[in-house]
Motif scaffolding. Structure first.
Motif, mmCIF file in Angstrom:
data_model
loop_
_atom_site.group_PDB
_atom_site.id
_atom_site.type_symbol
_atom_site.label_atom_id
_atom_site.label_comp_id
_atom_site.label_asym_id
_atom_site.label_seq_id
_atom_site.Cartn_x
_atom_site.Cartn_y
_atom_site.Cartn_z
ATOM 1 N N VAL A 22 5.787 2.403 -3.858
ATOM 2 C CA VAL A 22 5.562 0.974 -3.594
ATOM 3 C C VAL A 22 5.201 0.756 -2.127
ATOM 4 C CG1 VAL A 22 6.648 -1.309 -3.504
ATOM 5 C CG2 VAL A 22 7.073 0.205 -5.462
ATOM 6 N N LEU A 23 5.917 1.449 -1.249
ATOM 7 C CA LEU A 23 5.677 1.295 0.186
ATOM 8 C C LEU A 23 4.257 1.704 0.551
ATOM 9 C CD1 LEU A 23 7.061 0.520 2.867
ATOM 10 C CD2 LEU A 23 7.663 2.931 3.141
ATOM 11 N N LEU A 24 3.777 2.818 -0.029
ATOM 12 C CA LEU A 24 2.419 3.278 0.254
ATOM 13 C C LEU A 24 1.397 2.200 -0.080
ATOM 14 C CD1 LEU A 24 2.420 6.962 -1.058
ATOM 15 C CD2 LEU A 24 2.082 6.208 1.301
ATOM 16 N N VAL A 25 1.612 1.525 -1.203
ATOM 17 C CA VAL A 25 0.681 0.483 -1.621
ATOM 18 C C VAL A 25 0.831 -0.762 -0.762
ATOM 19 C CG1 VAL A 25 0.049 -1.065 -3.516
ATOM 20 C CG2 VAL A 25 0.554 1.338 -3.986
ATOM 21 N N GLU A 26 2.066 -1.152 -0.487
ATOM 22 C CA GLU A 26 2.302 -2.409 0.222
ATOM 23 C C GLU A 26 1.884 -2.370 1.688
ATOM 24 O OE1 GLU A 26 2.996 -5.253 -0.940
ATOM 25 O OE2 GLU A 26 3.365 -4.628 -2.997
ATOM 26 N N VAL A 27 1.960 -1.199 2.335
ATOM 27 C CA VAL A 27 1.583 -1.152 3.750
ATOM 28 C C VAL A 27 0.084 -0.985 3.946
ATOM 29 C CG1 VAL A 27 3.817 -0.237 4.479
ATOM 30 C CG2 VAL A 27 1.956 1.350 3.954
ATOM 31 N N THR A 28 -0.661 -0.807 2.851
ATOM 32 C CA THR A 28 -2.112 -0.755 2.959
ATOM 33 C C THR A 28 -2.642 -2.174 3.151
ATOM 34 O OG1 THR A 28 -2.188 1.150 1.464
ATOM 35 C CG2 THR A 28 -4.249 -0.030 1.843
ATOM 36 N N PRO A 29 -3.382 -2.440 4.219
ATOM 37 C CA PRO A 29 -3.875 -3.800 4.467
ATOM 38 C C PRO A 29 -4.625 -4.364 3.275
ATOM 39 C CG PRO A 29 -4.248 -2.425 6.384
ATOM 40 C CD PRO A 29 -3.758 -1.508 5.294
ATOM 41 N N GLY A 30 -4.278 -5.576 2.885
ATOM 42 C CA GLY A 30 -4.891 -6.223 1.736
ATOM 43 C C GLY A 30 -4.873 -7.733 1.886
ATOM 44 N N MET A 80 -3.417 4.972 -9.165
ATOM 45 C CA MET A 80 -3.255 5.430 -7.793
ATOM 46 C C MET A 80 -4.590 5.903 -7.206
ATOM 47 S SD MET A 80 -0.145 4.728 -7.108
ATOM 48 C CE MET A 80 0.038 5.487 -5.496
ATOM 49 N N VAL A 81 -5.421 6.556 -8.030
ATOM 50 C CA VAL A 81 -6.742 6.988 -7.563
ATOM 51 C C VAL A 81 -7.582 5.760 -7.203
ATOM 52 C CG1 VAL A 81 -8.919 8.059 -8.254
ATOM 53 C CG2 VAL A 81 -6.753 9.180 -8.801
ATOM 54 N N TRP A 82 -7.522 4.735 -8.049
ATOM 55 C CA TRP A 82 -8.273 3.503 -7.791
ATOM 56 C C TRP A 82 -7.830 2.861 -6.478
ATOM 57 C CZ3 TRP A 82 -6.616 -1.813 -9.741
ATOM 58 C CH2 TRP A 82 -7.559 -2.782 -9.368
ATOM 59 N N GLU A 97 -10.032 2.380 -3.079
ATOM 60 C CA GLU A 97 -10.146 1.067 -2.432
ATOM 61 C C GLU A 97 -9.791 1.161 -0.954
ATOM 62 O OE1 GLU A 97 -7.791 -1.995 -4.232
ATOM 63 O OE2 GLU A 97 -9.545 -2.860 -5.168
ATOM 64 N N ALA A 98 -8.674 1.860 -0.684
ATOM 65 C CA ALA A 98 -8.230 2.004 0.699
ATOM 66 C C ALA A 98 -9.241 2.805 1.509
ATOM 67 C CB ALA A 98 -6.858 2.675 0.736
ATOM 68 N N TRP A 99 -9.774 3.869 0.918
ATOM 69 C CA TRP A 99 -10.706 4.740 1.633
ATOM 70 C C TRP A 99 -12.003 4.013 1.967
ATOM 71 C CZ3 TRP A 99 -9.911 9.563 3.578
ATOM 72 C CH2 TRP A 99 -11.020 10.232 4.081
ATOM 73 N N ARG A 100 -12.493 3.238 1.022
ATOM 74 C CA ARG A 100 -13.762 2.535 1.238
ATOM 75 C C ARG A 100 -13.632 1.401 2.238
ATOM 76 N NH1 ARG A 100 -14.456 2.682 -4.554
ATOM 77 N NH2 ARG A 100 -13.683 0.554 -4.584
ATOM 78 N N ASP A 101 -12.382 0.932 2.440
ATOM 79 C CA ASP A 101 -12.176 -0.220 3.331
ATOM 80 C C ASP A 101 -13.119 -1.341 2.916
ATOM 81 O OD1 ASP A 101 -12.336 -0.802 6.939
ATOM 82 O OD2 ASP A 101 -11.157 -1.766 5.375
ATOM 83 N N ALA A 116 -4.732 6.511 1.749
ATOM 84 C CA ALA A 116 -5.531 6.892 0.581
ATOM 85 C C ALA A 116 -5.238 8.331 0.167
ATOM 86 C CB ALA A 116 -7.020 6.720 0.888
ATOM 87 N N LEU A 117 -5.162 9.233 1.145
ATOM 88 C CA LEU A 117 -4.858 10.631 0.841
ATOM 89 C C LEU A 117 -3.457 10.778 0.248
ATOM 90 C CD1 LEU A 117 -6.403 12.349 3.997
ATOM 91 C CD2 LEU A 117 -7.321 12.326 1.659
ATOM 92 N N ALA A 118 -2.506 10.000 0.770
ATOM 93 C CA ALA A 118 -1.148 10.040 0.225
ATOM 94 C C ALA A 118 -1.136 9.556 -1.218
ATOM 95 C CB ALA A 118 -0.218 9.191 1.089
ATOM 96 N N MET A 119 -1.893 8.508 -1.520
ATOM 97 C CA MET A 119 -1.963 7.989 -2.888
ATOM 98 C C MET A 119 -2.590 8.998 -3.839
ATOM 99 S SD MET A 119 -3.142 4.050 -2.292
ATOM 100 C CE MET A 119 -2.333 3.039 -1.051
ATOM 101 N N LEU A 120 -3.588 9.732 -3.367
ATOM 102 C CA LEU A 120 -4.191 10.771 -4.208
ATOM 103 C C LEU A 120 -3.171 11.861 -4.533
ATOM 104 C CD1 LEU A 120 -7.753 11.212 -2.658
ATOM 105 C CD2 LEU A 120 -7.152 10.207 -4.880
ATOM 106 N N GLY A 121 -2.296 12.177 -3.573
ATOM 107 C CA GLY A 121 -1.237 13.143 -3.838
ATOM 108 C C GLY A 121 -0.286 12.649 -4.910
ATOM 109 N N VAL A 122 0.048 11.364 -4.866
ATOM 110 C CA VAL A 122 0.913 10.782 -5.902
ATOM 111 C C VAL A 122 0.212 10.824 -7.256
ATOM 112 C CG1 VAL A 122 2.066 8.672 -6.671
ATOM 113 C CG2 VAL A 122 2.123 9.303 -4.256
#
Length: 207
Positions: free
Chosen positions: A15-23, A85-87, A91-95, A191-197
């Protein structure tokens, strides 16, 4: 008593990985606070939290109905969790510009709380994330209603804590999160951390 069948730390980290990604929520709360003050920002945080809470409760009910259908669907949900998580990672990678203040909703006065509620209670991304990711952190992949509601509360609590921190330090948060050079680095690391998950979820699905 802590439920030993639930990986609370793992879920909180996801959850933290997703929530700290700027959105959108982050950008809206930061720019709202800077333009209209801390009071407006905190009202918006309350609305966002309530919207996420209702969204989470509905998601838990949906997940219970889906996972009750059998083990095949449990595997399918794991695959969907990996895809989710890949999606999010892509999204994070493309900014893609979600963190731009011009892309976020603006309201005035007492309507900030209502706006925050409406935006998040109808957010399909939040619902899909909880439905697919939550079961990955329960021993049998089928969380009970009680486990689901507590996991949902953990998710909402983490999101609200982050949103509240942004409002209370809006000027510094804007520098850290909105600067293009820093935002790109933050997004790509996450993004890389999310791909690991996502890879871990796939491993669970076909174990």
């Amino acid at each position: 008593m802590i439920d030993p069948l639930v990986d609370w730390a793992g879920f909180a980290l996801a959850v933290l990985l997703v929530e700290v990604t700027p959105g959108p929520n982050m950008a809206w709360l930061v720019t709202l606070t800077l333009s209209e003050g801390r009071g407006a920002g905190l009202k918006a945080v309350a609305g966002v939290a309530l919207g996420l809470a209702v969204n989470a409760a509905l998601s838990v009910i949906a997940a219970s109905l889906i996972l009750a259908q059998g083990p095949a669907l449990t595997t399918a949900v794991s695959v969907l969790a990996a895809a989710m998580m890949v999606w999010l990672a892509l999204e994070a990678w493309r900014d893609a510009g979600e963190s731009s203040p011009t892309a976020t909703p603006r309201r005035s006065g007492e309507r900030h709380a209502l706006a925050g509620f409406a935006i998040n209670v109808l957010n399909p991304k939040s619902a899909l994330f909880l439905i697919t990711v939550m079961p990955q952190f329960v021993a049998d992949g089928r969380p009970t209603m009680e486990q689901g509601l507590v996991l949902g509360a953990v998710s909402v609590g983490i999101a609200t804590a982050i949103h509240g921190a942004l409002v209370l330090a809006a000027e510094h948060a804007r520098v850290a999160l909105m600067a293009e050079s820093r935002a790109r680095i933050v997004r790509r690391v996450l993004a890389l951390a999310m791909l690991g998950v996502a890879a871990w979820f796939l491993t669970k699905a076909f174990a």
